[in-house]
Design a protein around this motif. Structure first.
Motif, PDB file in Angstrom:
ATOM      1  N   ASP A  88       4.776  47.215 132.261  1.00 50.63           N
ATOM      2  CA  ASP A  88       4.517  47.638 130.882  1.00 50.63           C
ATOM      3  C   ASP A  88       5.630  47.278 129.906  1.00 50.63           C
ATOM      4  O   ASP A  88       5.366  46.994 128.737  1.00 50.63           O
ATOM      5  N   VAL A  89       6.876  47.327 130.361  1.00 51.74           N
ATOM      6  CA  VAL A  89       8.012  47.150 129.456  1.00 51.74           C
ATOM      7  C   VAL A  89       9.071  46.265 130.107  1.00 51.74           C
ATOM      8  O   VAL A  89       9.410  46.443 131.279  1.00 51.74           O
ATOM      9  N   LEU A  90       9.599  45.313 129.321  1.00 52.52           N
ATOM     10  CA  LEU A  90      10.804  44.584 129.701  1.00 52.52           C
ATOM     11  C   LEU A  90      11.967  45.247 128.982  1.00 52.52           C
ATOM     12  O   LEU A  90      12.016  45.260 127.749  1.00 52.52           O
ATOM     13  N   PHE A  91      12.886  45.811 129.741  1.00 52.98           N
ATOM     14  CA  PHE A  91      13.992  46.566 129.162  1.00 52.98           C
ATOM     15  C   PHE A  91      15.296  45.813 129.387  1.00 52.98           C
ATOM     16  O   PHE A  91      15.633  45.465 130.517  1.00 52.98           O
ATOM     17  N   CYS A  92      16.013  45.560 128.304  1.00 56.05           N
ATOM     18  CA  CYS A  92      17.255  44.799 128.373  1.00 56.05           C
ATOM     19  C   CYS A  92      18.444  45.735 128.520  1.00 56.05           C
ATOM     20  O   CYS A  92      18.613  46.664 127.730  1.00 56.05           O
ATOM     21  N   GLY A  93      19.271  45.462 129.520  1.00 57.34           N
ATOM     22  CA  GLY A  93      20.538  46.167 129.674  1.00 57.34           C
ATOM     23  C   GLY A  93      21.662  45.245 129.232  1.00 57.34           C
ATOM     24  O   GLY A  93      22.137  44.429 130.030  1.00 57.34           O
ATOM     25  N   PRO A  94      22.087  45.311 127.976  1.00 59.03           N
ATOM     26  CA  PRO A  94      23.036  44.326 127.426  1.00 59.03           C
ATOM     27  C   PRO A  94      24.360  44.247 128.176  1.00 59.03           C
ATOM     28  O   PRO A  94      24.919  43.150 128.334  1.00 59.03           O
ATOM     29  N   PHE A  95      24.877  45.383 128.635  1.00 59.18           N
ATOM     30  CA  PHE A  95      26.197  45.365 129.264  1.00 59.18           C
ATOM     31  C   PHE A  95      26.164  44.656 130.615  1.00 59.18           C
ATOM     32  O   PHE A  95      26.985  43.784 130.894  1.00 59.18           O
ATOM     33  N   ASP A  96      25.205  45.027 131.471  1.00 62.56           N
ATOM     34  CA  ASP A  96      25.096  44.342 132.758  1.00 62.56           C
ATOM     35  C   ASP A  96      24.673  42.888 132.576  1.00 62.56           C
ATOM     36  O   ASP A  96      25.152  42.003 133.291  1.00 62.56           O
ATOM     37  N   LEU A  97      23.787  42.640 131.616  1.00 60.14           N
ATOM     38  CA  LEU A  97      23.367  41.258 131.381  1.00 60.14           C
ATOM     39  C   LEU A  97      24.549  40.426 130.902  1.00 60.14           C
ATOM     40  O   LEU A  97      24.740  39.289 131.357  1.00 60.14           O
ATOM     41  N   GLY A  98      25.344  40.999 130.007  1.00 63.85           N
ATOM     42  CA  GLY A  98      26.535  40.283 129.545  1.00 63.85           C
ATOM     43  C   GLY A  98      27.490  39.986 130.686  1.00 63.85           C
ATOM     44  O   GLY A  98      28.039  38.881 130.778  1.00 63.85           O
ATOM     45  N   ASN A  99      27.693  40.967 131.555  1.00 66.46           N
ATOM     46  CA  ASN A  99      28.573  40.743 132.704  1.00 66.46           C
ATOM     47  C   ASN A  99      28.058  39.618 133.584  1.00 66.46           C
ATOM     48  O   ASN A  99      28.820  38.762 134.040  1.00 66.46           O
ATOM     49  N   ASN A 100      26.750  39.622 133.836  1.00 61.42           N
ATOM     50  CA  ASN A 100      26.164  38.610 134.721  1.00 61.42           C
ATOM     51  C   ASN A 100      26.116  37.224 134.098  1.00 61.42           C
ATOM     52  O   ASN A 100      26.060  36.224 134.815  1.00 61.42           O
ATOM     53  N   LEU A 101      26.126  37.172 132.782  1.00 63.17           N
ATOM     54  CA  LEU A 101      26.152  35.876 132.101  1.00 63.17           C
ATOM     55  C   LEU A 101      27.574  35.362 131.903  1.00 63.17           C
ATOM     56  O   LEU A 101      27.781  34.257 131.412  1.00 63.17           O
ATOM     57  N   GLY A 102      28.546  36.193 132.274  1.00 67.91           N
ATOM     58  CA  GLY A 102      29.940  35.796 132.098  1.00 67.91           C
ATOM     59  C   GLY A 102      30.493  36.121 130.722  1.00 67.91           C
ATOM     60  O   GLY A 102      31.547  35.614 130.335  1.00 67.91           O
ATOM     61  N   HIS A 103      29.784  36.978 129.991  1.00 63.00           N
ATOM     62  CA  HIS A 103      30.221  37.356 128.643  1.00 63.00           C
ATOM     63  C   HIS A 103      30.178  38.877 128.495  1.00 63.00           C
ATOM     64  O   HIS A 103      29.337  39.431 127.778  1.00 63.00           O
ATOM     65  N   PRO A 104      31.084  39.578 129.165  1.00 61.26           N
ATOM     66  CA  PRO A 104      31.069  41.046 129.079  1.00 61.26           C
ATOM     67  C   PRO A 104      31.334  41.535 127.657  1.00 61.26           C
ATOM     68  O   PRO A 104      32.054  40.897 126.892  1.00 61.26           O
ATOM     69  N   ILE A 105      30.723  42.656 127.319  1.00 59.52           N
ATOM     70  CA  ILE A 105      30.954  43.283 126.014  1.00 59.52           C
ATOM     71  C   ILE A 105      32.181  44.172 126.159  1.00 59.52           C
ATOM     72  O   ILE A 105      32.105  45.259 126.734  1.00 59.52           O
ATOM     73  N   LEU A 106      33.307  43.715 125.628  1.00 60.91           N
ATOM     74  CA  LEU A 106      34.556  44.438 125.809  1.00 60.91           C
ATOM     75  C   LEU A 106      34.983  45.199 124.566  1.00 60.91           C
ATOM     76  O   LEU A 106      35.606  46.248 124.650  1.00 60.91           O
ATOM     77  N   ASP A 107      34.671  44.677 123.407  1.00 60.06           N
ATOM     78  CA  ASP A 107      35.117  45.312 122.166  1.00 60.06           C
ATOM     79  C   ASP A 107      33.957  45.571 121.205  1.00 60.06           C
ATOM     80  O   ASP A 107      34.157  45.713 120.004  1.00 60.06           O
ATOM     81  N   GLY A 108      32.749  45.612 121.767  1.00 63.16           N
ATOM     82  CA  GLY A 108      31.568  45.825 120.938  1.00 63.16           C
ATOM     83  C   GLY A 108      30.976  44.552 120.378  1.00 63.16           C
ATOM     84  O   GLY A 108      29.932  44.593 119.715  1.00 63.16           O
ATOM     85  N   THR A 109      31.624  43.414 120.634  1.00 71.20           N
ATOM     86  CA  THR A 109      31.152  42.134 120.109  1.00 71.20           C
ATOM     87  C   THR A 109      30.385  41.381 121.191  1.00 71.20           C
ATOM     88  O   THR A 109      30.862  41.242 122.315  1.00 71.20           O
TER      89      THR A 109
END
Length: 203
Positions: free
Chosen positions: A99-120
């Motif tokens: 029913d829903v695709l839910f994005c987890g930005p923090f884990d996704l960023g980590n897995n893409l090699g771009h962790p969210i460290l300062d909100g950016t």
């Protein structure tokens, strides 16, 4: 084994009366199909019918009424938060029963090699989030995302996300307690200062 454990826990939640399930780290089409098979009653899935607890969480419906409405009324949500899940998002979205695709930005960023460290957020992460939302819309699924504040949640809602987490207990409770403590300390300091001023003026 980890995927099987997550599916088992999702089934336990449904049998306990949850109105929906959100499953993290779901990476493949096979994972999505297994989730649907576990979460849906036949003929859509293979969920067993026997828990006596779920019905009371739906206003006390009968077992027959719960069985008839469960497949359509319970939300089945998958978190897209790895590179594999992002690559397979189109195929996952096409699975009947998701029913829903839910994005987890923090884990996704980590897995893409771009962790969210300062909100950016890195541009690649922003593009990945937009891709998840687009795929959901094209496949007539709802899109969801985790937000860290009310303001950010409003921005995501304005962008078209239908399911947005506004806050979590892990962040809201400490912030609320800190605010209350600060206010209490401020009141105490103000009272103490008033007492000192009163004592000085009385001499």
């Amino acid at each position: 084994m980890q995927a099987a454990n997550r599916l088992q826990k999702a089934l336990w939640a449904l049998d306990a009366g949850a109105h929906g399930i959100i499953v993290p780290l779901l990476n493949t089409v096979d994972d999505a199909k297994s989730l649907v098979m576990s979460a849906k009653f036949p003929p859509a899935g293979q969920r067993g019918f026997g828990s006596p607890f779920a019905m009371e969480k739906f206003g006390g419906v009968t077992q027959a009424e719960y069985l008839q409405q469960a497949n359509d009324s319970l939300l089945t949500i998958v978190q897209v938060e790895t590179r594999d899940a992002l690559q397979n998002a189109e195929a996952i979205a096409k699975v009947q029963g998701i029913d829903v695709l839910f994005c987890g930005p923090f884990d996704l960023g980590n897995n893409l090699g771009h962790p969210i460290l300062d909100g950016t957020m890195h541009n690649e992460l922003k593009e990945a989030i937009a891709k998840i939302q687009r795929i959901a819309k094209e496949n007539k699924k709802a899109s969801g995302i985790y937000a860290v504040s009310g303001d950010q949640a409003r921005q995501y809602a304005d962008q078209g996300f239908q399911m947005v987490s506004v806050a979590t207990d892990a962040t809201s409770l400490p912030a609320s307690l800190q605010s209350a403590l600060t206010a209490a300390k401020g009141s105490y300091a103000h009272s103490a200062l008033t007492m000192v001023k009163g004592a000085l003026t009385s001499h």
